[in-house]
Write a protein that holds these residues in place. Structure first.
Motif, PDB file in Angstrom:
ATOM      1  N   GLY A   1       0.801  -1.210   0.000  1.00 39.41           N
ATOM      2  CA  GLY A   1       0.000   0.000   0.000  1.00 39.41           C
ATOM      3  C   GLY A   1       0.834   1.260   0.000  1.00 39.41           C
ATOM      4  O   GLY A   1       2.063   1.233  -0.177  1.00 39.41           O
TER       5      GLY A   1
ATOM      6  N   SER B   1      -4.636   1.138  -2.837  1.00 41.36           N
ATOM      7  CA  SER B   1      -4.245   1.800  -1.595  1.00 41.36           C
ATOM      8  C   SER B   1      -3.573   0.855  -0.609  1.00 41.36           C
ATOM      9  O   SER B   1      -2.699   1.257   0.150  1.00 41.36           O
ATOM     10  CB  SER B   1      -5.473   2.448  -0.937  1.00 41.36           C
ATOM     11  OG  SER B   1      -5.989   3.470  -1.743  1.00 41.36           O
ATOM     12  N   GLU B   2      -3.965  -0.422  -0.631  1.00 42.70           N
ATOM     13  CA  GLU B   2      -3.495  -1.352   0.396  1.00 42.70           C
ATOM     14  C   GLU B   2      -2.564  -2.437  -0.120  1.00 42.70           C
ATOM     15  O   GLU B   2      -1.859  -3.066   0.674  1.00 42.70           O
ATOM     16  CB  GLU B   2      -4.711  -2.024   1.072  1.00 42.70           C
ATOM     17  CG  GLU B   2      -5.686  -1.042   1.714  1.00 42.70           C
ATOM     18  CD  GLU B   2      -5.029  -0.182   2.790  1.00 42.70           C
ATOM     19  OE1 GLU B   2      -4.102  -0.688   3.469  1.00 42.70           O
ATOM     20  OE2 GLU B   2      -5.420   0.981   2.938  1.00 42.70           O
TER      21      GLU B   2
END
Length: 359
Positions: free
Chosen positions: A18, A72-73
């Motif tokens: 991320g 994002s992760e």
């Protein structure tokens, strides 16, 4: 000779994952140019899908979903073995496929007269001896790139550019525009009808301009709120992402999206049409009816490697003012996480630029 410090600042990718894998460092060693290389004081860079896809490890064969799913992760370590263009990536890595700057030092065999040249770095490079055996090499992936104050690259891949555009405007060109131009050259686009998917992104907006300079009639697929902006850079007409596509209407499809709507793109091609792909942001696994492929006599082009002339042509277009930068927003390099969040929001048409501030 310009003063060159021993240390520099830059954004380091510490592993696949991320946004927390992006680490700002101010104690990085300034790289030294080896024979045949140049050292560049980076003025600006920009963000591309490939930077985020590499960070997350999306290129791994284990990933079957769209690029946004884990942007994002990340994928929790599942993609470490083959998460980059050419397989496993070495960490830490300074990413950054886009780079505009000034040559400040040269390695052996490179003329001292190159010092002081303002240059753009070729993103997709022919593998040199250090990367022999790899299928391809991208600046900022197989070796360190432009997300730092200084970067080294091979002299032949640092092309001098004469332009009144700012560093951040010039830095918006290398990766996206060479990808688009590579697609266009591979499928030999002429003054024909072309459909461009993902048209508000960096490569898509580049493809609009590059197709128009060849006299093509451009239909761009985008969100309604970005339609007028894309017409402003050359699109003749736009379609919404959920609009029906007219069948048998286009000579060429330039696809950056893939995903479940792939069959509709193929149906939209005329008989003898050409399909070129250089991205799959909606997903890499698609359904193809082979009868459509052979009964319509279609040609498919997978577009990654580029002939060296692609980037050389691109610099010529820039210097002659035949294409224009589309920079939607600019951040300081140290604000990379915010810049990637802005990129992932999909609110902007064109590129997200990164200014490399003087220490």
């Amino acid at each position: 000779m310009p003063h060159i410090p021993d240390q520099m600042s830059g954004m380091v990718l510490t592993g696949h994952g991320g946004l927390d894998c992006l680490e700002w460092r101010e104690d990085l060693s300034v790289p030294q140019p080896e024979p045949g290389q140049v050292l560049i004081r980076v003025g600006a860079a920009a963000i591309n899908n490939t930077d985020i896809n590499t960070r997350t490890g999306w290129y791994s064969k284990s990933v079957r979903g769209d690029t946004a799913a884990a942007a994002s992760e990340g994928y929790g370590g599942q993609t470490d073995a083959d998460g980059a263009w050419s397989g496993a990536l070495q960490f830490p890595r300074i990413q950054g496929a886009d780079c505009c700057g000034v040559i400040v030092a040269v390695g052996g065999g490179v003329a001292d007269s190159r010092i002081g040249e303002r240059v753009l770095v070729r993103s997709m490079q022919v593998p040199k001896s250090a990367h022999a055996g790899l299928p391809l090499v991208t600046f900022g992936s197989e070796y360190d790139g432009g997300f730092a104050e200084y970067a080294v690259t091979y002299s032949e891949d640092a092309l001098a550019v004469s332009s009144r555009l700012s560093d951040v405007e010039l830095a918006s060109f290398p990766c996206a525009y060479s990808t688009a131009e590579g697609m266009i050259q591979r499928c030999s686009l002429k003054a024909e009808r072309v459909l461009i998917t993902g048209a508000s992104g960096g490569v898509g907006s580049a493809a609009i301009q590059l197709a128009k300079r060849r006299g093509a009639h451009v239909t761009a697929i985008t969100s309604p709120e970005k339609a007028e902006e894309l017409k402003g850079i050359g699109a003749d007409e736009t379609l919404g992402r959920n609009d029906a596509l007219p069948e048998q209407s286009f000579d060429v499809v330039l696809d950056l999206v893939g995903g479940p709507k792939f069959p509709l793109l193929i149906d939209a091609l005329k008989g003898g049409g050409r399909y070129a792909v250089a991205g799959a942001i909606a997903g890499p696994i698609v359904e193809l009816d082979l009868r459509t492929l052979y009964l319509k006599d279609l040609s498919f082009f997978g577009c990654t490697k580029q002939d060296p002339r692609v980037f050389e042509d691109l610099v010529g277009y820039i210097e002659r003012g035949e294409i224009s930068p589309v920079v939607a927003k600019t951040f300081a390099l140290k604000d990379m996480r915010k810049a990637q969040e802005a990129f992932l929001s999909k609110r902007y048409a064109g590129k997200i630029g990164l200014v490399v501030e003087e220490a």
